[in-house]
Design a protein around this motif. Structure first.
Motif, PDB file in Angstrom:
ATOM      1  N   TYR A   1       0.844  -1.209   0.000  1.00 34.76           N
ATOM      2  CA  TYR A   1       0.000   0.000   0.000  1.00 34.76           C
ATOM      3  C   TYR A   1       0.872   1.249   0.000  1.00 34.76           C
ATOM      4  O   TYR A   1       0.629   2.214  -0.710  1.00 34.76           O
ATOM      5  CB  TYR A   1      -0.853   0.098   1.262  1.00 34.76           C
ATOM      6  CG  TYR A   1      -1.930  -0.921   1.485  1.00 34.76           C
ATOM      7  CD1 TYR A   1      -3.079  -0.937   0.704  1.00 34.76           C
ATOM      8  CD2 TYR A   1      -1.845  -1.829   2.542  1.00 34.76           C
ATOM      9  CE1 TYR A   1      -4.093  -1.848   0.961  1.00 34.76           C
ATOM     10  CE2 TYR A   1      -2.850  -2.738   2.798  1.00 34.76           C
ATOM     11  CZ  TYR A   1      -3.976  -2.747   2.011  1.00 34.76           C
ATOM     12  OH  TYR A   1      -4.973  -3.641   2.266  1.00 34.76           O
ATOM     13  N   LEU A   2       1.886   1.194   0.889  1.00 33.18           N
ATOM     14  CA  LEU A   2       2.692   2.398   1.093  1.00 33.18           C
ATOM     15  C   LEU A   2       3.557   2.728  -0.125  1.00 33.18           C
ATOM     16  O   LEU A   2       3.916   3.878  -0.333  1.00 33.18           O
ATOM     17  CB  LEU A   2       3.547   2.247   2.356  1.00 33.18           C
ATOM     18  CG  LEU A   2       2.717   2.221   3.650  1.00 33.18           C
ATOM     19  CD1 LEU A   2       3.523   1.682   4.821  1.00 33.18           C
ATOM     20  CD2 LEU A   2       2.154   3.606   3.985  1.00 33.18           C
TER      21      LEU A   2
ATOM     22  N   ARG B   1      -9.834   1.196   3.000  1.00 30.30           N
ATOM     23  CA  ARG B   1      -9.380   2.336   3.796  1.00 30.30           C
ATOM     24  C   ARG B   1      -7.861   2.508   3.692  1.00 30.30           C
ATOM     25  O   ARG B   1      -7.356   3.621   3.631  1.00 30.30           O
ATOM     26  CB  ARG B   1      -9.794   2.139   5.263  1.00 30.30           C
ATOM     27  CG  ARG B   1      -9.290   3.220   6.212  1.00 30.30           C
ATOM     28  CD  ARG B   1      -9.831   4.587   5.857  1.00 30.30           C
ATOM     29  NE  ARG B   1      -9.570   5.575   6.902  1.00 30.30           N
ATOM     30  CZ  ARG B   1      -9.972   6.830   6.840  1.00 30.30           C
ATOM     31  NH1 ARG B   1     -10.654   7.258   5.785  1.00 30.30           N
ATOM     32  NH2 ARG B   1      -9.715   7.663   7.811  1.00 30.30           N
ATOM     33  N   PHE B   2      -7.156   1.377   3.684  1.00 25.41           N
ATOM     34  CA  PHE B   2      -5.698   1.471   3.575  1.00 25.41           C
ATOM     35  C   PHE B   2      -5.315   2.067   2.216  1.00 25.41           C
ATOM     36  O   PHE B   2      -4.400   2.889   2.108  1.00 25.41           O
ATOM     37  CB  PHE B   2      -5.034   0.102   3.783  1.00 25.41           C
ATOM     38  CG  PHE B   2      -3.794   0.166   4.640  1.00 25.41           C
ATOM     39  CD1 PHE B   2      -2.780   1.070   4.344  1.00 25.41           C
ATOM     40  CD2 PHE B   2      -3.649  -0.658   5.745  1.00 25.41           C
ATOM     41  CE1 PHE B   2      -1.637   1.144   5.138  1.00 25.41           C
ATOM     42  CE2 PHE B   2      -2.511  -0.582   6.548  1.00 25.41           C
ATOM     43  CZ  PHE B   2      -1.509   0.321   6.240  1.00 25.41           C
TER      44      PHE B   2
ATOM     45  N   LEU C   1      -6.965   4.204   0.655  1.00 29.56           N
ATOM     46  CA  LEU C   1      -7.275   5.634   0.705  1.00 29.56           C
ATOM     47  C   LEU C   1      -6.517   6.374   1.799  1.00 29.56           C
ATOM     48  O   LEU C   1      -6.688   7.567   1.991  1.00 29.56           O
ATOM     49  CB  LEU C   1      -8.779   5.848   0.901  1.00 29.56           C
ATOM     50  CG  LEU C   1      -9.667   5.285  -0.207  1.00 29.56           C
ATOM     51  CD1 LEU C   1     -11.093   5.746  -0.026  1.00 29.56           C
ATOM     52  CD2 LEU C   1      -9.160   5.675  -1.580  1.00 29.56           C
ATOM     53  N   ALA C   2      -5.687   5.652   2.562  1.00 29.76           N
ATOM     54  CA  ALA C   2      -4.842   6.329   3.544  1.00 29.76           C
ATOM     55  C   ALA C   2      -3.410   6.410   3.023  1.00 29.76           C
ATOM     56  O   ALA C   2      -2.655   7.301   3.382  1.00 29.76           O
ATOM     57  CB  ALA C   2      -4.874   5.585   4.878  1.00 29.76           C
ATOM     58  N   ALA C   3      -3.044   5.452   2.154  1.00 34.06           N
ATOM     59  CA  ALA C   3      -1.633   5.361   1.768  1.00 34.06           C
ATOM     60  C   ALA C   3      -1.326   5.990   0.416  1.00 34.06           C
ATOM     61  O   ALA C   3      -0.220   6.464   0.201  1.00 34.06           O
ATOM     62  CB  ALA C   3      -1.200   3.899   1.764  1.00 34.06           C
TER      63      ALA C   3
ATOM     64  N   ASP D   1      -2.742  12.431   5.181  1.00 37.39           N
ATOM     65  CA  ASP D   1      -2.802  11.168   4.446  1.00 37.39           C
ATOM     66  C   ASP D   1      -3.997  11.120   3.504  1.00 37.39           C
ATOM     67  O   ASP D   1      -5.059  11.629   3.822  1.00 37.39           O
ATOM     68  CB  ASP D   1      -2.934   9.981   5.418  1.00 37.39           C
ATOM     69  CG  ASP D   1      -1.767   9.896   6.382  1.00 37.39           C
ATOM     70  OD1 ASP D   1      -0.628  10.155   5.950  1.00 37.39           O
ATOM     71  OD2 ASP D   1      -2.003   9.583   7.568  1.00 37.39           O
ATOM     72  N   GLY D   2      -3.779  10.450   2.372  1.00 39.82           N
ATOM     73  CA  GLY D   2      -4.908  10.200   1.483  1.00 39.82           C
ATOM     74  C   GLY D   2      -4.776  10.876   0.138  1.00 39.82           C
ATOM     75  O   GLY D   2      -3.881  11.684  -0.085  1.00 39.82           O
ATOM     76  N   PRO D   3      -5.682  10.507  -0.762  1.00 40.82           N
ATOM     77  CA  PRO D   3      -5.589  10.948  -2.149  1.00 40.82           C
ATOM     78  C   PRO D   3      -5.803  12.448  -2.345  1.00 40.82           C
ATOM     79  O   PRO D   3      -6.740  13.028  -1.800  1.00 40.82           O
ATOM     80  CB  PRO D   3      -6.730  10.179  -2.835  1.00 40.82           C
ATOM     81  CG  PRO D   3      -7.063   9.059  -1.916  1.00 40.82           C
ATOM     82  CD  PRO D   3      -6.780   9.550  -0.543  1.00 40.82           C
TER      83      PRO D   3
ATOM     84  N   ARG E   1       5.569   7.391   8.012  1.00 41.79           N
ATOM     85  CA  ARG E   1       5.040   6.227   7.284  1.00 41.79           C
ATOM     86  C   ARG E   1       6.116   5.229   6.872  1.00 41.79           C
ATOM     87  O   ARG E   1       5.817   4.099   6.552  1.00 41.79           O
ATOM     88  CB  ARG E   1       4.175   6.652   6.095  1.00 41.79           C
ATOM     89  CG  ARG E   1       4.874   7.528   5.070  1.00 41.79           C
ATOM     90  CD  ARG E   1       3.880   7.993   4.013  1.00 41.79           C
ATOM     91  NE  ARG E   1       3.804   7.081   2.883  1.00 41.79           N
ATOM     92  CZ  ARG E   1       2.741   6.948   2.101  1.00 41.79           C
ATOM     93  NH1 ARG E   1       1.638   7.628   2.346  1.00 41.79           N
ATOM     94  NH2 ARG E   1       2.753   6.144   1.083  1.00 41.79           N
TER      95      ARG E   1
ATOM     96  N   ARG F   1      -4.827   9.734   8.941  1.00 38.66           N
ATOM     97  CA  ARG F   1      -5.585   8.528   8.585  1.00 38.66           C
ATOM     98  C   ARG F   1      -4.779   7.268   8.877  1.00 38.66           C
ATOM     99  O   ARG F   1      -5.306   6.271   9.366  1.00 38.66           O
ATOM    100  CB  ARG F   1      -5.940   8.543   7.091  1.00 38.66           C
ATOM    101  CG  ARG F   1      -7.021   9.524   6.705  1.00 38.66           C
ATOM    102  CD  ARG F   1      -7.442   9.282   5.246  1.00 38.66           C
ATOM    103  NE  ARG F   1      -8.235  10.396   4.737  1.00 38.66           N
ATOM    104  CZ  ARG F   1      -8.732  10.442   3.497  1.00 38.66           C
ATOM    105  NH1 ARG F   1      -8.511   9.454   2.654  1.00 38.66           N
ATOM    106  NH2 ARG F   1      -9.447  11.490   3.105  1.00 38.66           N
ATOM    107  N   LEU F   2      -3.486   7.295   8.543  1.00 41.72           N
ATOM    108  CA  LEU F   2      -2.660   6.096   8.720  1.00 41.72           C
ATOM    109  C   LEU F   2      -2.502   5.705  10.186  1.00 41.72           C
ATOM    110  O   LEU F   2      -2.473   4.524  10.514  1.00 41.72           O
ATOM    111  CB  LEU F   2      -1.265   6.309   8.103  1.00 41.72           C
ATOM    112  CG  LEU F   2      -1.125   6.050   6.608  1.00 41.72           C
ATOM    113  CD1 LEU F   2       0.271   6.476   6.138  1.00 41.72           C
ATOM    114  CD2 LEU F   2      -1.381   4.580   6.262  1.00 41.72           C
TER     115      LEU F   2
ATOM    116  N   LEU G   1      -5.149   3.565  11.546  1.00 36.10           N
ATOM    117  CA  LEU G   1      -5.408   2.350  10.775  1.00 36.10           C
ATOM    118  C   LEU G   1      -4.283   1.320  10.854  1.00 36.10           C
ATOM    119  O   LEU G   1      -4.521   0.126  11.032  1.00 36.10           O
ATOM    120  CB  LEU G   1      -5.607   2.740   9.302  1.00 36.10           C
ATOM    121  CG  LEU G   1      -5.973   1.620   8.349  1.00 36.10           C
ATOM    122  CD1 LEU G   1      -7.400   1.157   8.619  1.00 36.10           C
ATOM    123  CD2 LEU G   1      -5.839   2.070   6.903  1.00 36.10           C
TER     124      LEU G   1
END
Ligand code: SF4
Lengths: 461, 203
Positions: free
Chosen positions: A191-192, A221-222, A224-226, A279-281, B104, B137-138, B141
């Motif tokens: 994801y990252l 969710r991951f 959209l967080a990464a 974080d996120g898009p 991160r 967010r991270l 999660l």
């Protein structure tokens, strides 16, 4: 061909696959029913209402699609339209190329299966990794999902452990907890590293342009967080008119699909991330996909577009429980698939025209459907269509002789009288194995052909 | 793709034109799906705790109790929203390494993450997060344990209310229990991609 195609597929099913599909569908179905009836005074009224909401939405797509497009744009998303699978794939490719992106993480989306997106992107040299645990296993095995909610319902832990070992995810270990932990560790770094996160949509509100996504694992969710870019692939039938309708549908979705009051993660997305959120898009694309849906809308089976992909009809279906998902040779198996898959074939309808016949029309699918789709009626309409289009029907005994007899009164009467002979035939001794197996457990009732006519005649006097 | 748009719209219009009437938008009482019997007369914080337990999440009303729980589980290194840490730090004491920045690149270093919740839903045992309340967010999660700080006054009774209060935030997420899967032989496993332990600290 002696049997219908679905029988041939299911005949090859391993005994333990059959047993596990049967067990888990049955237990999910039972939990679902208990939950709904324990909690709600009139769950059927809720299902009908949800069906009315969705029916209204699909019958007014000409109003709602432009409305949702405007809302999404106002929310800062870019909106794309794809008439076919090819053009949906091309749209994703273009977005990725424009960003110089090479890696995608994918949450579970049925549309992406339908358009075979992952294969397409791989062919173009891009990575598209499934992140839902089941879909990830399907991907590393180059297999196909066999259930719309439980993609690997057909696999056991030993097979999965073998695949993980082969893929270098650790020495053989078939403990489900270890398997999950290994996938967690492997995927979080993916994801990252990824440039793009792809999701589907369970619902899109025309009123607010909100996209609703539900998962239990937290993989969407991951995504959209990464990642910095979100692409949502959305079938045009996913629209609901207003936000308030979402609470009815969400209350039904989790309970119907997996017997949960609510799925663990329910995400409402109305644009790229907020400016203050680290974080996120930063970029969001919504691709609305037709790929045959407008043909379904034009047909007399448009009710199937209400479907919210909960899987309840698969779980309750006696045919699915025996045949499992691959027998349907489609992205959508089970009762919903028996209707939707042939329709989505467009002019290749005959290739899947056998699916609507693989049903006893018991009606259980209709009874559990959270949007009350009259699946048995739709199956009959499709059987009719196959007949009208003269699609050959393998596995169905020829009815010509019967038709001749039934239309000639003399022949009919003679057959009724002749039928009495059957009472003297020792069925058990007929040297046909199938018949012997049948007669082993059952006895034929005595032939009483003609009695009804006699009775009628007497009454008439 | 402009062509696709026009083609789809015209096919939709063509498909709907023959319909003599369209299904009307049903009018209904928004409370229809609310579990009234469960909610009636209940203290919402208590009900929330009870319903969270049912989805194998935990609710606490004291920061010290959360700190004890973390210590007992061996989760002593984590992240905390910088706006919350000054109030929480005194309850945590020594033995914890807490960062107020989330890096991160070291995502596996954080055993827990503490962030603010936008609210909660008692009926379903749900925590409501959004972009405005969540510092990262991270951080809410990726760590094994997530602690959401929920204000008592922000607890909704039911989902219908929570939908009505979605508001203007671009991203709202309802979290009902820890991340889970039953993909392998239908066996329930918690902590797939998200937290394996979900906690609400009700203040
Ligand atoms: S047809 Fe109904 S029961 Fe089947 S998956 Fe769709 S919504 Fe669920």
């Amino acid at each position: 061909m002696r049997f219908q195609p679905i029988d041939q597929y299911s005949a090859g099913l391993k005994a333990d696959t059959r047993a596990s599909v049967y067990q888990s569908t049955k237990s999910t179905h039972e939990k679902r029913t208990k939950l709904l009836f324990d909690q709600f005074a009139a769950p059927d009224r809720l299902r009908e209402l949800a069906g009315e909401i969705k029916q209204h939405a699909i019958e007014n797509l000409d109003t709602y699609l432009p409305q949702v497009e405007a809302r999404l744009k106002a929310n800062g998303a870019q909106v794309h339209w794809a008439g076919t699978a090819e053009s949906a794939c091309a749209a994703v490719l273009k977005i990725m190329r424009d960003r110089g992106a090479t890696k995608m993480v994918k949450a579970k989306t049925m549309v992406s299966e339908e358009i075979e997106l992952a294969h397409y992107l791989e062919k173009h040299g891009l990575e598209a990794l499934e992140t839902d645990l089941g879909e990830f296993i399907v991907q590393i095995d180059d297999d196909h999902p066999s259930h719309i909610v439980r993609p690997i319902i057909h696999k056991n832990r030993r097979e999965i452990a073998t695949s993980f070992e082969r893929e270098g995810l650790g020495a053989y270990n078939d403990d489900p907890g270890t398997i999950t932990r290994r996938a967690r560790h492997f995927l979080r770094h993916k994801y990252l590293e990824a440039d793009v996160g792809l999701t589907g949509a369970n619902f899109v509100s025309a009123e607010s342009g909100r996209i609703v996504l539900v998962t239990n694992e937290g993989n969407s969710r991951f995504c959209l967080a990464a990642t910095k870019c979100h692409i949502a692939l959305v079938g045009i039938e996913k629209i609901v008119p207003r936000d308030r309708d979402l609470s009815i549908l969400l209350n039904l979705l989790g309970r119907s699909g997996t017997a949960q009051d609510l799925t663990v993660y329910t995400e409402f997305i109305s644009g790229p991330k907020s400016p203050a959120q680290p974080d996120g898009p930063e970029e969001m694309h919504v691709i609305f996909v037709d790929n045959g849906r407008t043909e379904v809308l034009a047909s007399d089976c448009r009710e199937i577009l209400r479907c919210i992909r909960c899987g309840a009809c698969l779980n309750v279906c006696p045919v699915y429980r025996q045949a499992s998902g691959h027998a349907y040779r489609s992205v959508y198996p089970g009762p919903v698939g028996a209707v939707l898959s042939p329709l989505l074939m467009k002019d290749k309808f005959p290739q899947k025209a056998d699916l609507p016949k693989a049903s006893s029309l018991c009606g259980a699918c209709n009874e559990v459907c959270p949007v009350n789709i009259p699946i048995p009626d739709l199956l009959l309409r499709l059987r009719n269509r196959a007949k009208e289009e003269n699609v050959p029907s393998p596995g169905t005994p020829p009815m010509g002789a019967w038709a001749l007899m039934a239309s000639q009164p003399t022949a009919w009467k003679a057959a009724l009288a002749g039928g009495k002979l059957l009472n003297y035939v020792p069925t058990k001794l007929i040297p046909v194995p199938a018949l012997q197996a049948w007669a082993d457990k059952r006895a034929l009732p005595a032939w009483r052909g003609g009695e009804f006519r006699k009775w009628m005649r007497q009454r008439a006097q | 793709m402009t062509d696709d748009r026009e083609a789809i719209f015209s096919r939709v219009r063509g498909a709907l034109a023959p319909l003599r009437e369209r299904a009307p938008l049903p009018q209904y009482d928004a409370d229809m799906a609310v579990l009234r019997k469960m909610i009636a007369g209940r203290d919402l914080a208590e009900l929330l705790a009870e319903r969270m337990k049912r989805v194998s999440a935990h609710a606490y009303t004291s920061a010290a109790a959360v700190a004890d729980f973390l210590k007992a589980g061996g989760w002593t290194r984590g992240y905390c929203d910088p706006a919350l840490w000054p109030q929480l730090a005194p309850h945590f004491g020594a033995g914890f390494t807490v960062e107020t920045d989330f890096d991160r690149k070291r995502v596996d270093d954080y055993a827990f993450g503490i962030t603010r919740a936008a609210g909660a839903v008692a009926e379903s045992g749900t925590i409501v997060l959004n972009d405005a309340a969540t510092s990262r967010r991270l951080a809410a999660l990726a760590p094994w344990v997530h602690i959401a700080v929920v204000e008592r006054a922000a607890i909704f009774s039911d989902l219908t209310q929570a939908v009505a209060a979605l508001g203007q935030d671009r991203n709202v997420i309802w979290v009902t229990g820890p991340s889970k899967t039953a993909d392998v032989e239908g066996i329930l496993i918690e902590g797939v991609h998200g937290p394996g332990v979900q906690i609400a600290l009700i203040v």
